[in-house]
Design an enzyme around this catalytic site. Structure first.
Site, PDB file in Angstrom:
ATOM      1  N   HIS A  65       5.776   9.414  58.512  1.00  0.00           N
ATOM      2  CA  HIS A  65       4.660   8.732  59.159  1.00  0.00           C
ATOM      3  C   HIS A  65       3.619   8.295  58.137  1.00  0.00           C
ATOM      4  O   HIS A  65       3.343   8.991  57.168  1.00  0.00           O
ATOM      5  CB  HIS A  65       4.072   9.572  60.292  1.00  0.00           C
ATOM      6  CG  HIS A  65       3.295  10.792  59.897  1.00  0.00           C
ATOM      7  ND1 HIS A  65       1.954  10.740  59.618  1.00  0.00           N
ATOM      8  CD2 HIS A  65       3.657  12.091  59.793  1.00  0.00           C
ATOM      9  CE1 HIS A  65       1.530  11.968  59.358  1.00  0.00           C
ATOM     10  NE2 HIS A  65       2.544  12.810  59.442  1.00  0.00           N
ATOM     11  N   ASP A 166      -0.301  14.581  53.832  1.00  0.00           N
ATOM     12  CA  ASP A 166       0.341  14.551  55.158  1.00  0.00           C
ATOM     13  C   ASP A 166       0.106  13.161  55.742  1.00  0.00           C
ATOM     14  O   ASP A 166      -0.982  12.894  56.251  1.00  0.00           O
ATOM     15  CB  ASP A 166      -0.272  15.652  56.026  1.00  0.00           C
ATOM     16  CG  ASP A 166       0.190  15.623  57.466  1.00  0.00           C
ATOM     17  OD1 ASP A 166       1.088  14.836  57.796  1.00  0.00           O
ATOM     18  OD2 ASP A 166      -0.358  16.386  58.272  1.00  0.00           O
ATOM     19  N   GLU A 196       1.720   9.190  64.377  1.00  0.00           N
ATOM     20  CA  GLU A 196       2.349  10.507  64.480  1.00  0.00           C
ATOM     21  C   GLU A 196       1.326  11.560  64.843  1.00  0.00           C
ATOM     22  O   GLU A 196       1.576  12.454  65.654  1.00  0.00           O
ATOM     23  CB  GLU A 196       3.040  10.872  63.154  1.00  0.00           C
ATOM     24  CG  GLU A 196       3.942  12.109  63.240  1.00  0.00           C
ATOM     25  CD  GLU A 196       3.237  13.435  62.937  1.00  0.00           C
ATOM     26  OE1 GLU A 196       3.861  14.481  63.105  1.00  0.00           O
ATOM     27  OE2 GLU A 196       2.043  13.412  62.545  1.00  0.00           O
ATOM     28  N   GLU A 197       0.149  11.470  64.223  1.00  0.00           N
ATOM     29  CA  GLU A 197      -0.867  12.520  64.359  1.00  0.00           C
ATOM     30  C   GLU A 197      -1.439  12.615  65.774  1.00  0.00           C
ATOM     31  O   GLU A 197      -2.115  13.576  66.109  1.00  0.00           O
ATOM     32  CB  GLU A 197      -2.002  12.302  63.347  1.00  0.00           C
ATOM     33  CG  GLU A 197      -1.579  12.381  61.884  1.00  0.00           C
ATOM     34  CD  GLU A 197      -1.230  13.792  61.428  1.00  0.00           C
ATOM     35  OE1 GLU A 197      -1.303  14.729  62.223  1.00  0.00           O
ATOM     36  OE2 GLU A 197      -0.851  13.940  60.244  1.00  0.00           O
ATOM     37  N   ASP A 219       8.373  15.222  56.344  1.00  0.00           N
ATOM     38  CA  ASP A 219       6.966  15.495  56.626  1.00  0.00           C
ATOM     39  C   ASP A 219       6.550  16.740  55.844  1.00  0.00           C
ATOM     40  O   ASP A 219       7.389  17.420  55.249  1.00  0.00           O
ATOM     41  CB  ASP A 219       6.764  15.708  58.137  1.00  0.00           C
ATOM     42  CG  ASP A 219       5.357  15.312  58.594  1.00  0.00           C
ATOM     43  OD1 ASP A 219       4.400  15.396  57.781  1.00  0.00           O
ATOM     44  OD2 ASP A 219       5.212  14.940  59.771  1.00  0.00           O
ATOM     45  N   HIS A 305      -4.222  19.241  56.670  1.00  0.00           N
ATOM     46  CA  HIS A 305      -5.321  18.707  57.496  1.00  0.00           C
ATOM     47  C   HIS A 305      -6.710  19.015  56.922  1.00  0.00           C
ATOM     48  O   HIS A 305      -7.684  19.048  57.651  1.00  0.00           O
ATOM     49  CB  HIS A 305      -5.203  19.150  58.969  1.00  0.00           C
ATOM     50  CG  HIS A 305      -4.150  18.384  59.698  1.00  0.00           C
ATOM     51  ND1 HIS A 305      -4.164  18.180  61.058  1.00  0.00           N
ATOM     52  CD2 HIS A 305      -3.037  17.744  59.252  1.00  0.00           C
ATOM     53  CE1 HIS A 305      -3.104  17.459  61.400  1.00  0.00           C
ATOM     54  NE2 HIS A 305      -2.402  17.202  60.327  1.00  0.00           N
TER      55      HIS A 305
END
Lengths: 333, 356
Positions: A65, A166, A196-197, A219, A305
């Site tokens: 992603h 990410d 994606e998130e 990922d 994150h």
């Protein structure tokens, strides 16, 4: 490879606003692919056709992603302070002292309302972005504007740090695997997915459109090798992780076998991943149409994150090698 | 009516955790093969059995899909410390009853199954506040009796661990064991297929033994998409009355099956089920499912352009433990009711499914 990773990670692209990163990736892959298209949700679909004369090639979809978590403005108050909500998994404690940039180039810093104790972290709605404005009128951003985190790429040798590792690291692995793939017996679709998130949306629709025979995502995964981290046996530098399960999916055992067999044969180090929370694009791919056998090659990543996500360069190179071999040779699943 | 007990006992004596259903799938396929006209597996491993109806012609044959998930909840190895195996759950596991449970560790390093028991660490090894009451799953461990060296040689992170409790025939026509959720329903669907051998039915019947219901509804999403039935029924377990669960959310064991009512259920299908149950004198109770049903119906209803769905449930005590308990009578009733429902479907039934 590091230079490309720097460009990829420093590019702005919160979920739903992936234009900039798509341009960067498109520029990188167009000379490597047989076919490139962008679908209705903005997924970048890059096809590498099978060697001529291959009998009933398998359609393989690989998803990385290209979106990242970010912020969206909910309103601007009379004094020009910008209130916001999260796009994707945004955790308040990772925002304190943060620096963000809006799509129109405006920068700002994140401030907090006072808390009863300095060690408390307030909720997102008690935070604001200060863009230097003094009134609603002279504030250069408005409701609905989107911001991404700002942090420059950091090269620590083997360890690399950036925001949106990410999943720009997955994008990098996919690009490098494509670059190395001179010919393949498969009909390979690298998909740089959107959104994606916020719920694996891009993977869901692109998988429906491609209708692959099998596939996997690339990922980041969590880490278990810093002080206080518990119950997760994945460390940086011990090889890419082969996902057996995560919070949203059980990998297809046949895909897991394929990955492990390939890694062992080529003596590529790998780790077995049993992740308790979170999921990837592979979940959406698994459930599409009549179902697709899927798995995931994970890059172990610390501080996921936050704006300082860290990976090990050797894991990255080994992931490229592993995926390259998987796509070069035939497979029966 | 044939005796379903031997088959039921056989399918609750094997593993077949979500994502790894092959051992039980093989038994079900063998049992269903003589009862259906065609049988196959989906790309993800669900079993599709087709028993053709008497409607002539190939185009637009009406079909009813009956889904019974065959996957089991269980455990998966997260790490190994000094020969003790720590685990996480696959599906919703009630960790309160796990200590003392016999398990099988599907040890892939040696391709051999290892017997084990779930052990509790002594209180002084638990973090403060964790030693009283039920112990959380992350503190429980599995003891295989092997030395740490042997365990490390045989067991991989990510290996599955299944419950290994033996089926027990109990007084009062009950059976207890692991994975009666939802293999009791698989047995009921088998009874339905047996009944249909001697009954004429116009509609095609898809018997679905679905995979991964306990984790993602993966089997019902994908098989319903592939088979595209006209209507779909989920047969699953519901909560049985017992100590501490005697209110309206639980139903007595051995007193019949439940018919779901709620957004996951098409009211017209509920009505037809009720009429059929009354006619053939099978006791049923209405079960309110005010939100989602937590069965395969939730996925089937939302497939493609939408499919009218129904939820039928068998009451069961001790849900998601290794000692689930079901009345055999209710399994028989569920099977018969399904067969009578299928036989009741007239060629133009779907045209009668209309909102006022």
């Amino acid at each position: 490879m590091k230079q490309l990773l720097k460009t990829l990670t420093e590019t702005f692209s919160p979920s739903g606003y992936e234009d900039e990163i798509r341009k960067v990736i498109l520029n990188e892959v167009k000379s490597l692919a047989d076919e490139v298209r962008v679908d209705a949700l903005g997924n970048l679909i890059v096809r590498k056709k099978p060697i001529k004369g291959t009998k009933s090639p398998k359609k393989i979809m690989i998803a990385a992603h290209m979106d990242e978590i970010g912020l969206m403005v909910t309103h601007v108050d009379d004094n020009g302070f910008v209130r916001f909500t999260g796009i994707g998994g945004v955790y308040p404690r990772n925002l304190v002292g943060g620096h963000v940039r809006f799509a129109n180039g405006v920068s700002g810093v994140i401030g907090l309302e006072p808390t009863s104790s300095p060690s408390d972290v307030p909720a997102l709605n008690k935070m604001f972005v200060d863009v230097g404005a003094t009134s609603k009128k002279n504030c250069p951003v408005k409701t609905g504007d989107v911001a991404g985190f700002e942090r420059s790429f950091l090269d620590l040798g083997d360890r690399l740090v950036a925001k949106s590792m990410d999943d720009r690291i997955g994008c990098l692995v996919a690009i490098e695997a494509l670059r190395a793939l001179k010919s393949t017996p498969h009909d390979v679709y690298f998909v740089f997915t959107t959104q994606e998130e916020v719920g694996t949306h891009g993977a869901q629709t692109s998988a429906y459109g491609i209708d692959p025979d099998l596939g996997f995502s690339i990922d980041v995964t969590s880490w278990g090798d810093t002080p206080g981290q518990k119950d997760f046996e994945v460390a940086l530098g011990k090889g890419p992780a082969i996902k057996i399960r995560d919070g949203g999916m059980l990998s297809d055992p046949r895909i897991v076998d394929w990955m492990i067999r390939t890694a062992e044969k080529a003596k590529i180090p790998y780790q077995r991943e049993v992740l308790l929370g979170g999921t990837t694009d592979a979940r959406a791919m698994q459930l599409v149409r009549g179902g697709v056998p899927v798995g995931c090659v994970s890059i172990p990543c610390r501080y996921v994150h936050t704006p300082a996500e860290m990976v090990d360069f050797n894991d990255v190179k080994n992931a490229v090698k592993l995926i390259g071999l998987m796509l070069k040779n035939s497979v029966s699943i | 009516m044939t005796d379903i007990l031997p088959f039921l006992k056989s399918i609750i004596s094997v593993a077949g955790l979500s994502g790894y259903e092959t051992p039980v799938a093989n038994l079900i396929e063998e049992k269903w093969t003589p009862l259906v006209d065609e049988i196959s597996r989906s790309r993800l491993g669900s079993i599709h059995g087709l028993k053709k109806g008497s409607v002539s012609g190939k185009a637009s044959r009406p079909s009813v899909l009956i889904a019974t998930h065959m996957d089991a909840i269980g455990l998966m190895v997260t790490r190994i410390v000094d020969g003790f195996i720590y685990v996480t759950n696959i599906g919703g596991v009630d960790a309160r009853v796990l200590p003392g449970t016999p398990v099988l560790v599907h040890a892939t390093k040696s391709a051999k199954e290892l017997y084990g028991v779930v052990a509790m660490p002594p209180a002084n090894l638990l973090p403060e506040g964790q030693s009283a009451g039920a112990i959380g799953l992350k503190y429980l461990m599995i003891d295989t009796g092997l030395t740490p060296r042997e365990v490390s040689k045989r067991v991989h992170i990510g290996d599955r661990v299944s419950f290994n409790t033996e089926p027990v025939e109990m007084s009062g026509g009950c059976i207890s064991g692991h994975t009666l959720d939802n293999r009791a329903s698989v047995a009921a669907l088998t009874i339905c297929l047996e009944e249909l051998q001697a009954k004429s039915h116009i509609w095609d019947v898809w018997a679905l033994a679905s995979i991964q219901e306990e984790v993602t509804f993966g089997g019902s999403y994908t098989s319903t998409y592939q088979l595209r039935p006209t209507i779909a029924i989920a047969l699953d377990m519901t909560f049985g009355n017992g100590t501490g669960s005697n209110d309206h959310t639980a139903f007595p064991i051995g007193k019949g099956v439940t018919l779901g009512i709620g957004p996951s259920v098409h009211p017209f299908l509920h009505k037809r089920f009720k009429e059929v149950a009354e006619r053939v004198e099978i006791p049923v109770k209405d079960e309110a499912l005010p939100d989602h049903s937590s069965t395969d119906a939730d996925a089937m209803q939302l497939t493609a352009e939408g499919i009218p769905t129904m939820v039928v449930s068998i009451p069961q005590r001790y849900m998601h433990t290794p000692v689930e308990l079901v009345a055999l009578k209710d399994i028989q009733r569920a099977g018969r009711l399904l067969a009578e429902f299928v036989a009741s479907l007239e060629a133009d039934f779907i045209n009668k499914i209309a909102w006022d």
